[in-house]
Design an enzyme around this catalytic site. Structure first.
Site: not given
Ligand code: ADP
Length: 293
Positions: A11-12, A41, A211, A215, A240, A244, A277
């Site tokens: 996507n863009m 992807g 995930t 945490d 964001t 991924d 980004g």
């Molecule tokens: P999504 O982005 O798909 O909602 P999550 O929020 O569970 O997924 O984040 C995916 C992974 O990114 C987490 O397991 C963690 O390793 C990392 N992550 C996300 N947010 C944070 C944060 N605020 N601080 C540190 N690591 C983060």
């Protein structure tokens, strides 16, 4: 170096910053605008390639300026984009309004929905050449199911990030070697909205790595023991693409074993949230090594 085949979206992302969202029928001036390559992807393909994996991508873009730019961008990031198809539909776009700490997103899948199951049949050599196949759900569900079938036929593990959240048909779920959901996607994928996530993980031992934001991640070993792989404390700037970054890194490091791959994926995803980004925030192998040392 692991070889990964990503079957997914390109996507863009068109992002506008605003102090308030316009009401229906209203025109408002945004404070800023930026255009970023995106799509789950492509994000995951770039995340894995930056970490040293050899990545090929199967997807679909339109015969338009965004499509050409995204193809060139993937190549520049070290992703083999030679198998990207060109569809008779516009390249997928996400229109993102960033308002305060929150955002509102409209996605037009466009060409991504032109990636049909029959297109994958012609790409047997890509499946044969991969060590693992990584799929998300911004493409038609039947195409994801076909990718799972081909991965199984070629004896390659299928890693599925079931995002955006939705229920998975049993014949797709059956073929998933490792499911990579966040907490919300876990409930949607396994169709158990009220159930505690620990119980859900326990019902799928050794097959789901969930995930959970800062945490970190959780999975249930085949023995039934719940394991927590802690996240890292960082100054979050833009989350964001965190999921991924995690999925791309996990696929890249999977040959090191699930636990070590998840440890590194937590670190890669934490680094990605410290930068703005999605794709531009994905760390390199050198940056990851420096962070972990
Ligand atoms: P999504 O982005 O798909 O909602 P999550 O929020 O569970 O997924 O984040 C995916 C992974 O990114 C987490 O397991 C963690 O390793 C990392 N992550 C996300 N947010 C944070 C944060 N605020 N601080 C540190 N690591 C983060």
């Amino acid at each position: 170096m692991s070889r990964i085949l990503v079957v997914g979206s390109v996507n863009m992302d068109l992002a506008m910053t605003t102090d308030r969202l316009p009401a229906l029928g209203e025109t408002a001036a945004a404070r800023g605008f930026a255009c970023h390559p995106g799509g789950k992807g492509a994000n995951q393909a770039v995340a894995a390639a930056r970490l040293g994996a050899q990545v090929a991508m199967l997807g679909c873009v339109g015969d338009d300026a965004f499509g050409r730019e995204l193809r060139a961008h993937l190549q520049a990031q070290g992703v083999d984009a030679s198998r990207l198809r060109m569809a008779d539909a516009p390249t997928g776009v996400a229109s993102i309004a960033v308002c305060g700490g929150d955002n509102a997103i409209l996605v037009a899948p466009g060409a991504n929905h032109c990636l049909r199951p029959e297109h994958l049949g012609a790409e047997a050599s890509a499946f044969a050449a991969a060590d693992a196949v990584l799929v998300q759900l911004e493409i038609p569900l039947e195409t994801a199911a076909r990718a799972a079938e081909l991965a199984e036929r070629h004896g390659k593990p299928l890693l599925l990030n079931p995002a955006p959240a939705q229920a998975l048909p049993p014949e797709l779920l059956r073929r998933v070697v490792l499911l990579l959901p966040n907490e919300h996607e876990l409930h949607a994928a396994l169709g158990s909205p009220g159930e505690d996530w620990r119980e859900l993980l326990a019902r799928h031992p050794g097959r789901v790595l969930m995930t959970r934001g800062r945490d970190g991640a959780y999975f249930c070993e085949a023995s039934g023991r719940l394991r927590h792989l802690p996240g890292h404390v960082v100054q979050a700037v833009d989350s964001t693409g965190a999921g991924d970054a995690f999925c791309g890194a996990l696929a890249a490091f999977l040959p090191l074993g699930l636990e070590e791959a998840a440890r590194r994926a937590n670190a890669a995803a934490a680094l990605s949230v410290t930068r703005p980004g999605a794709q531009s925030g994905m760390p390199s192998l050198a940056e990851l090594d420096a962070f972990l040392s």
